[in-house]
Design a protein around this motif. Structure first.
Motif, PDB file in Angstrom:
ATOM      1  N   HIS A 174       1.262 -11.016  -6.393  1.00 37.72           N
ATOM      2  CA  HIS A 174       1.122 -10.654  -7.796  1.00 37.72           C
ATOM      3  C   HIS A 174       0.278  -9.385  -7.851  1.00 37.72           C
ATOM      4  CE1 HIS A 174       1.393 -15.202  -9.091  1.00 37.72           C
ATOM      5  NE2 HIS A 174       2.472 -14.780  -8.438  1.00 37.72           N
ATOM      6  N   VAL A 175       0.769  -8.369  -8.539  1.00 38.10           N
ATOM      7  CA  VAL A 175       0.024  -7.119  -8.675  1.00 38.10           C
ATOM      8  C   VAL A 175      -0.314  -6.920 -10.148  1.00 38.10           C
ATOM      9  CG1 VAL A 175       0.059  -4.613  -8.398  1.00 38.10           C
ATOM     10  CG2 VAL A 175       1.102  -6.083  -6.652  1.00 38.10           C
ATOM     11  N   ILE A 176      -1.583  -6.718 -10.429  1.00 35.12           N
ATOM     12  CA  ILE A 176      -2.036  -6.486 -11.795  1.00 35.12           C
ATOM     13  C   ILE A 176      -2.524  -5.049 -11.910  1.00 35.12           C
ATOM     14  CG2 ILE A 176      -3.657  -7.166 -13.606  1.00 35.12           C
ATOM     15  CD1 ILE A 176      -3.624  -9.972 -12.511  1.00 35.12           C
ATOM     16  N   PRO A 177      -1.741  -4.173 -12.550  1.00 33.53           N
ATOM     17  CA  PRO A 177      -2.208  -2.804 -12.789  1.00 33.53           C
ATOM     18  C   PRO A 177      -3.303  -2.822 -13.859  1.00 33.53           C
ATOM     19  CG  PRO A 177       0.179  -3.027 -13.133  1.00 33.53           C
ATOM     20  CD  PRO A 177      -0.392  -4.389 -13.090  1.00 33.53           C
ATOM     21  N   CYS A 178      -4.373  -2.115 -13.590  1.00 32.09           N
ATOM     22  CA  CYS A 178      -5.488  -2.035 -14.523  1.00 32.09           C
ATOM     23  C   CYS A 178      -5.883  -0.580 -14.718  1.00 32.09           C
ATOM     24  CB  CYS A 178      -6.706  -2.793 -13.984  1.00 32.09           C
ATOM     25  SG  CYS A 178      -6.449  -4.549 -13.621  1.00 32.09           S
ATOM     26  N   ILE A 179      -6.617  -0.333 -15.777  1.00 30.77           N
ATOM     27  CA  ILE A 179      -7.176   0.998 -15.992  1.00 30.77           C
ATOM     28  C   ILE A 179      -8.583   0.844 -16.548  1.00 30.77           C
ATOM     29  CG2 ILE A 179      -6.186   1.265 -18.307  1.00 30.77           C
ATOM     30  CD1 ILE A 179      -5.774   4.291 -17.466  1.00 30.77           C
ATOM     31  N   GLU A 180      -9.477   1.672 -16.063  1.00 24.19           N
ATOM     32  CA  GLU A 180     -10.854   1.610 -16.524  1.00 24.19           C
ATOM     33  C   GLU A 180     -10.936   2.001 -17.993  1.00 24.19           C
ATOM     34  OE1 GLU A 180     -13.073   4.059 -13.816  1.00 24.19           O
ATOM     35  OE2 GLU A 180     -13.443   2.361 -12.478  1.00 24.19           O
TER      36      GLU A 180
ATOM     37  N   TRP B 153      -6.783   4.484 -12.702  1.00 26.29           N
ATOM     38  CA  TRP B 153      -6.031   3.259 -12.402  1.00 26.29           C
ATOM     39  C   TRP B 153      -6.756   2.457 -11.331  1.00 26.29           C
ATOM     40  CZ3 TRP B 153      -6.016   6.603  -8.637  1.00 26.29           C
ATOM     41  CH2 TRP B 153      -5.353   7.820  -8.718  1.00 26.29           C
ATOM     42  N   ARG B 154      -6.592   1.171 -11.439  1.00 26.98           N
ATOM     43  CA  ARG B 154      -7.080   0.227 -10.427  1.00 26.98           C
ATOM     44  C   ARG B 154      -5.988  -0.831 -10.258  1.00 26.98           C
ATOM     45  NH1 ARG B 154      -9.774   4.020 -10.144  1.00 26.98           N
ATOM     46  NH2 ARG B 154     -12.060   4.201 -10.167  1.00 26.98           N
ATOM     47  N   TRP B 155      -5.881  -1.388  -9.061  1.00 27.34           N
ATOM     48  CA  TRP B 155      -4.796  -2.325  -8.760  1.00 27.34           C
ATOM     49  C   TRP B 155      -5.398  -3.578  -8.142  1.00 27.34           C
ATOM     50  CZ3 TRP B 155      -0.187  -0.083 -10.246  1.00 27.34           C
ATOM     51  CH2 TRP B 155      -0.211   1.305 -10.401  1.00 27.34           C
ATOM     52  N   VAL B 156      -5.074  -4.721  -8.714  1.00 24.02           N
ATOM     53  CA  VAL B 156      -5.516  -5.994  -8.149  1.00 24.02           C
ATOM     54  C   VAL B 156      -4.297  -6.671  -7.538  1.00 24.02           C
ATOM     55  CG1 VAL B 156      -6.638  -8.202  -8.574  1.00 24.02           C
ATOM     56  CG2 VAL B 156      -7.339  -6.181  -9.882  1.00 24.02           C
TER      57      VAL B 156
ATOM     58  N   LEU C 164       0.820  -1.209   0.000  1.00 19.54           N
ATOM     59  CA  LEU C 164       0.000   0.000   0.000  1.00 19.54           C
ATOM     60  C   LEU C 164       0.856   1.261   0.000  1.00 19.54           C
ATOM     61  CD1 LEU C 164      -2.808  -1.115   2.471  1.00 19.54           C
ATOM     62  CD2 LEU C 164      -3.014  -0.788  -0.003  1.00 19.54           C
ATOM     63  N   ASP C 165       1.971   1.248   0.748  1.00 18.10           N
ATOM     64  CA  ASP C 165       2.877   2.402   0.729  1.00 18.10           C
ATOM     65  C   ASP C 165       3.383   2.666  -0.691  1.00 18.10           C
ATOM     66  OD1 ASP C 165       2.647   2.963   3.426  1.00 18.10           O
ATOM     67  OD2 ASP C 165       4.499   1.930   3.991  1.00 18.10           O
ATOM     68  N   CYS C 166       3.747   1.602  -1.386  1.00 14.57           N
ATOM     69  CA  CYS C 166       4.260   1.755  -2.749  1.00 14.57           C
ATOM     70  C   CYS C 166       3.159   2.226  -3.702  1.00 14.57           C
ATOM     71  CB  CYS C 166       4.869   0.443  -3.236  1.00 14.57           C
ATOM     72  SG  CYS C 166       6.375  -0.042  -2.345  1.00 14.57           S
ATOM     73  N   LEU C 167       1.959   1.750  -3.491  1.00 16.45           N
ATOM     74  CA  LEU C 167       0.848   2.189  -4.334  1.00 16.45           C
ATOM     75  C   LEU C 167       0.477   3.644  -4.050  1.00 16.45           C
ATOM     76  CD1 LEU C 167      -1.424  -0.990  -4.341  1.00 16.45           C
ATOM     77  CD2 LEU C 167      -0.041  -0.089  -6.227  1.00 16.45           C
ATOM     78  N   ARG C 168       0.619   4.074  -2.791  1.00 16.50           N
ATOM     79  CA  ARG C 168       0.365   5.488  -2.478  1.00 16.50           C
ATOM     80  C   ARG C 168       1.299   6.396  -3.278  1.00 16.50           C
ATOM     81  NH1 ARG C 168       0.011   3.159   2.952  1.00 16.50           N
ATOM     82  NH2 ARG C 168      -2.204   3.062   3.501  1.00 16.50           N
ATOM     83  N   LEU C 169       2.529   5.947  -3.475  1.00 13.76           N
ATOM     84  CA  LEU C 169       3.468   6.702  -4.306  1.00 13.76           C
ATOM     85  C   LEU C 169       3.113   6.560  -5.782  1.00 13.76           C
ATOM     86  CD1 LEU C 169       6.727   5.749  -2.416  1.00 13.76           C
ATOM     87  CD2 LEU C 169       5.665   8.004  -2.462  1.00 13.76           C
ATOM     88  N   ALA C 170       2.700   5.379  -6.171  1.00 12.57           N
ATOM     89  CA  ALA C 170       2.394   5.125  -7.577  1.00 12.57           C
ATOM     90  C   ALA C 170       1.304   6.042  -8.099  1.00 12.57           C
ATOM     91  CB  ALA C 170       1.991   3.664  -7.769  1.00 12.57           C
ATOM     92  N   VAL C 171       0.273   6.259  -7.298  1.00 20.43           N
ATOM     93  CA  VAL C 171      -0.857   7.040  -7.804  1.00 20.43           C
ATOM     94  C   VAL C 171      -0.568   8.542  -7.827  1.00 20.43           C
ATOM     95  CG1 VAL C 171      -2.540   5.288  -7.141  1.00 20.43           C
ATOM     96  CG2 VAL C 171      -1.996   7.141  -5.530  1.00 20.43           C
ATOM     97  N   GLN C 172       0.641   8.945  -7.424  1.00 28.26           N
ATOM     98  CA  GLN C 172       1.063  10.327  -7.607  1.00 28.26           C
ATOM     99  C   GLN C 172       1.527  10.595  -9.037  1.00 28.26           C
ATOM    100  OE1 GLN C 172       0.871  12.912  -5.390  1.00 28.26           O
ATOM    101  NE2 GLN C 172      -0.273  11.469  -4.110  1.00 28.26           N
ATOM    102  N   ALA C 173       1.684   9.542  -9.829  1.00 27.25           N
ATOM    103  CA  ALA C 173       2.127   9.720 -11.215  1.00 27.25           C
ATOM    104  C   ALA C 173       1.070  10.485 -12.008  1.00 27.25           C
ATOM    105  CB  ALA C 173       2.391   8.358 -11.855  1.00 27.25           C
ATOM    106  N   PRO C 174       1.490  11.227 -13.029  1.00 31.67           N
ATOM    107  CA  PRO C 174       0.524  11.979 -13.830  1.00 31.67           C
ATOM    108  C   PRO C 174      -0.395  11.066 -14.625  1.00 31.67           C
ATOM    109  CG  PRO C 174       2.704  12.074 -14.826  1.00 31.67           C
ATOM    110  CD  PRO C 174       2.876  11.429 -13.486  1.00 31.67           C
ATOM    111  N   THR C 175      -1.592  11.561 -14.906  1.00 29.39           N
ATOM    112  CA  THR C 175      -2.570  10.826 -15.709  1.00 29.39           C
ATOM    113  C   THR C 175      -3.143  11.757 -16.766  1.00 29.39           C
ATOM    114  OG1 THR C 175      -4.369  11.402 -14.197  1.00 29.39           O
ATOM    115  CG2 THR C 175      -3.209   9.325 -13.782  1.00 29.39           C
TER     116      THR C 175
END
Length: 219
Positions: free
Chosen positions: A114-120, A56-59, A38-49
């Motif tokens: 296993h982390v699967i990055p997804c996007i709507e 983005w959605r993360w499984v 979750l800490d790493c994902l908190r940083l990940a979602v700071q990326a521009p979109t």
């Protein structure tokens, strides 16, 4: 003079130049706490979109039975291809990449997360501008996630072989296939062994063009 704080360039550059695709050195025995992910994902979602979409959605898959099934689909999708590519590889570095990819294909079920990055949304049969915007809103975030893992002593690898079975994976994990795009499968674990080094790459002067395609210049 800029008021922005300076980063330690030696540390920043080391992080950026040594975040490798890790396959053979993922530790299957060491648990990965959910809060680290979750800490790493908190940083990940700071990326521009694109358009501030934030789609983005993360499984995150930790269930052993589901990891085994993902691994089975992964091998079914691409192990024969990896073996053939390895057999035909002539460059030593390329052969090492395929050899490590084969190791991952055979050990994927044992990797703890296993982390699967997804996007709507989906972009089949759309112009390149729409596809670029779509994937450009998830891939930077996924790379930030991988950098955050590296800074915490974990590793991963960008893999896409399971996408030939995307619909089956969607069914396994309850992902709405008609409205959500899977982008990759990132195996996540703490790493073993020593530190990582920069990879051999061609000089950027040879692959950077100025003002016209093919127009290069020296430093």
């Amino acid at each position: 003079m800029s008021s922005s704080p300076r980063f330690d360039l030696s540390q920043t550059d080391r992080l950026l130049s040594t975040t490798r695709s890790v396959r053979k050195r993922l530790d299957p025995a060491r648990p990965v706490p959910a809060e680290v992910i979750l800490d790493c994902l908190r940083l990940a979602v700071q990326a521009p979109t694109g358009g501030n979409g934030q789609a983005w959605r993360w499984v995150v898959v930790t269930d052993a039975a589901k990891r085994r099934e993902l691994a089975r689909l992964y091998r079914e999708s691409g192990r024969d291809y990896l073996q053939s590519a390895n057999d035909q590889a002539s460059h030593p570095q390329t052969r090492r990449v395929y050899e490590s990819a084969l190791v991952l294909a055979d050990s994927l079920a044992d990797i703890p997360v296993h982390v699967i990055p997804c996007i709507e949304g989906r972009v089949e049969n759309t112009p390149n501008v729409a596809s670029a915007s779509h994937f450009g809103s998830i891939i930077p975030a996924a790379w930030s996630f991988m950098l955050a893992l590296r800074s915490r002593g974990l590793g991963s690898a960008w893999t896409t072989l399971h996408l030939s079975k995307e619909e089956e994976v969607a069914s396994l994990l309850g992902i709405p296939y008609e409205s959500v795009t899977q982008v990759a499968l990132l195996p996540v674990a703490y790493t073993t062994g020593g530190d990582f080094r920069p990879a051999a790459r061609p000089p950027v002067e040879n692959v950077t063009y100025w003002d016209d395609w093919g127009s290069v210049r020296g430093v």
